[in-house]
Enzyme design. Structure first.
Site, short mmCIF file in Angstrom:
data_model
loop_
_atom_site.label_atom_id
_atom_site.label_comp_id
_atom_site.label_asym_id
_atom_site.label_seq_id
_atom_site.Cartn_x
_atom_site.Cartn_y
_atom_site.Cartn_z
N TYR A 61 17.07 -14.19 -12.54
CA TYR A 61 17.42 -14.87 -11.29
C TYR A 61 18.91 -15.19 -11.20
CZ TYR A 61 12.57 -14.88 -10.05
OH TYR A 61 11.31 -14.45 -9.71
N ARG B 275 20.47 -12.11 -9.79
CA ARG B 275 20.19 -11.93 -8.36
C ARG B 275 20.91 -12.98 -7.54
NH1 ARG B 275 13.97 -11.82 -7.57
NH2 ARG B 275 14.48 -11.05 -5.48
N ASN C 116 11.70 -12.92 1.85
CA ASN C 116 12.92 -12.70 1.07
C ASN C 116 13.47 -14.02 0.56
OD1 ASN C 116 12.56 -10.07 1.89
ND2 ASN C 116 14.05 -10.21 3.57
N ASP D 248 16.69 -14.10 -0.48
CA ASP D 248 18.14 -14.09 -0.24
C ASP D 248 18.46 -15.02 0.93
OD1 ASP D 248 17.43 -10.93 1.21
OD2 ASP D 248 18.11 -12.65 2.37
N HIS E 158 8.47 -17.48 0.13
CA HIS E 158 8.49 -17.18 -1.31
C HIS E 158 9.63 -17.90 -2.01
CE1 HIS E 158 6.10 -13.18 -0.70
NE2 HIS E 158 5.33 -14.25 -0.59
N THR F 229 8.42 -4.71 5.53
CA THR F 229 7.57 -5.14 4.42
C THR F 229 6.48 -4.10 4.20
OG1 THR F 229 6.19 -6.95 3.54
CG2 THR F 229 6.14 -6.61 5.93
N SER F 230 6.09 -3.93 2.95
CA SER F 230 5.19 -2.83 2.59
C SER F 230 3.73 -3.17 2.83
CB SER F 230 5.36 -2.50 1.09
OG SER F 230 5.02 -3.64 0.32
N LEU G 199 10.73 1.20 7.78
CA LEU G 199 11.34 2.52 7.58
C LEU G 199 10.29 3.61 7.78
CD1 LEU G 199 14.08 3.74 6.84
CD2 LEU G 199 13.35 3.77 4.45
N ALA H 65 16.16 -0.58 9.70
CA ALA H 65 16.12 -1.87 10.42
C ALA H 65 17.40 -2.14 11.21
CB ALA H 65 15.86 -3.00 9.42
N1 APR Z 1 14.75 -0.55 7.15
C1 APR Z 1 13.46 -0.91 7.37
N2 APR Z 1 12.51 -0.94 6.39
C2 APR Z 1 12.90 -0.59 5.15
C3 APR Z 1 14.22 -0.19 4.85
C4 APR Z 1 15.16 -0.19 5.91
N3 APR Z 1 16.43 0.18 5.71
N4 APR Z 1 14.28 0.12 3.52
C5 APR Z 1 13.04 -0.08 3.02
N5 APR Z 1 12.20 -0.49 3.99
C6 APR Z 1 10.78 -0.82 3.90
C7 APR Z 1 10.02 0.03 2.90
O1 APR Z 1 9.51 1.19 3.56
C8 APR Z 1 8.90 -0.92 2.47
O2 APR Z 1 7.77 -0.77 3.32
O3 APR Z 1 10.71 -2.14 3.43
C9 APR Z 1 9.50 -2.31 2.68
C10 APR Z 1 9.83 -3.02 1.38
O4 APR Z 1 8.62 -3.20 0.70
P1 APR Z 1 8.64 -4.00 -0.69
O5 APR Z 1 9.70 -3.44 -1.58
O6 APR Z 1 7.22 -4.05 -1.16
O7 APR Z 1 9.12 -5.48 -0.32
P2 APR Z 1 8.25 -6.60 0.37
O8 APR Z 1 7.20 -6.01 1.27
O9 APR Z 1 9.19 -7.57 0.98
O10 APR Z 1 7.54 -7.29 -0.90
C11 APR Z 1 6.75 -8.44 -0.63
O11 APR Z 1 6.40 -8.73 -3.00
O12 APR Z 1 7.39 -8.58 -5.08
C12 APR Z 1 6.96 -9.47 -4.10
O13 APR Z 1 7.74 -11.62 -3.69
C13 APR Z 1 8.09 -10.27 -3.60
O14 APR Z 1 8.61 -10.96 -1.34
C14 APR Z 1 8.23 -9.85 -2.14
C15 APR Z 1 6.84 -9.37 -1.81
#
Ligand code: APR
Length: 240
Positions: free
Chosen positions: A55, A58, A91, A93, A115, A182-183, A208, A225
């Site tokens: 941390y 980061r 996020n 950040d 989070h 978000t994924s 994305l 984004a």
């Molecule tokens: N523009 C839009 N989307 C994007 C871009 C971009 N430039 N780059 C990546 N992505 C998308 C990816 O396609 C993916 O679906 O952002 C998503 C990121 O997914 P993750 O890496 O899983 O992040 P997130 O969904 O925020 O994770 C959720 O998991 O590890 C824990 O606590 C952590 O808050 C986090 C949570």
């Protein structure tokens, strides 16, 4: 139709173009560790120095990144929106915070870091949260309690995200829910779209590429984004 009660969820994808690594992309590793193996209470108990170093790095990296066009577009929306607007970010950040500091958000606006935040620390005994900018030692003394130690104010795997009641109330009356970057891999955030649909909201995914939950959304907008977020919200009609 003009919307009035807006809930927007953001994930790592909204900060990706600022240079903040996502979790499940190719850059989702740190010193060979999966984030999930470092961001847990068990890891902190087992090896506090490793977790604090993770941390600290980061937190220090935040000074090298800036909000991008997506953060600024959401900040402009917060300033213009006449209804209720809850921005929930996964996020940790401070890029939304910095973009929002450049505008005057409307009275119905609220930002929630569900989070936690890299720039905050929490006493392990009293639970008191304080701002924290520098490094944190493995056994950082707490200013709030003689037996306490400071830990990152981050919600680790297995811990309950913050402000869930407030988020649930906002979703129950939302008429527009937008998920950005978000994924859809981590609950409870990945389930917010179902709560919004149950409330009858219009649901839009901006990412994305289609996420794991893409089929749950009524609409999808795909691309980076910094391009898709400004474009989508510039065309969105504002409540009178
Ligand atoms: N523009 C839009 N989307 C994007 C871009 C971009 N430039 N780059 C990546 N992505 C998308 C990816 O396609 C993916 O679906 O952002 C998503 C990121 O997914 P993750 O890496 O899983 O992040 P997130 O969904 O925020 O994770 C959720 O998991 O590890 C824990 O606590 C952590 O808050 C986090 C949570």
């Amino acid at each position: 139709m003009a919307h009035r009660n807006l809930v927007i969820l953001t994930g790592a994808g909204v900060s990706a173009e600022s240079g903040v690594p996502t979790f499940r992309g190719a850059d989702g590793l740190w010193e060979g560790h999966r984030f999930e193996n470092v961001a847990t209470p068990q890891a902190f108990a087992r090896d506090p120095a490793l977790v604090q170093r993770f941390y600290n790095l980061r937190r220090a990296a935040l000074s090298t990144v800036q909000p991008n066009a997506a953060h600024h577009a959401l900040a402009r929306l917060a300033a213009e929106w006449k209804g209720d607007f809850l921005l929930v970010t996964q996020n940790v950040d401070d890029l939304h915070d910095r973009a929002l500091a450049e505008v005057t958000p409307g009275p119905g606006f609220e930002l929630i870091h569900m989070h936690g935040e890299l720039l905050k620390a929490r006493c392990t005994v009293s639970g008191v949260v304080s701002k924290w900018r520098g490094d944190m030692a493995a056994d950082e003394p707490s200013p709030d309690h003689p037996e306490g130690r400071m830990r990152p104010h981050i919600v680790w795997f297995g811990e309950m995200p913050l402000s869930m009641d407030r988020i649930g109330r906002a979703l129950a009356k939302a008429d527009l829910f937008v998920s950005i970057g978000t994924s859809g891999a981590v609950y409870p955030a990945a389930g917010f779209v179902q709560e919004a649909r149950f409330a009858g909201a219009r649901t839009v995914e901006i990412n994305l590429e289609p996420s794991l939950g893409a089929s749950l959304f009524s609409e999808g907008v795909y691309g980076p984004a910094t391009e898709t977020v400004p474009a989508f919200f510039e065309t969105l009609s504002r409540p009178a």
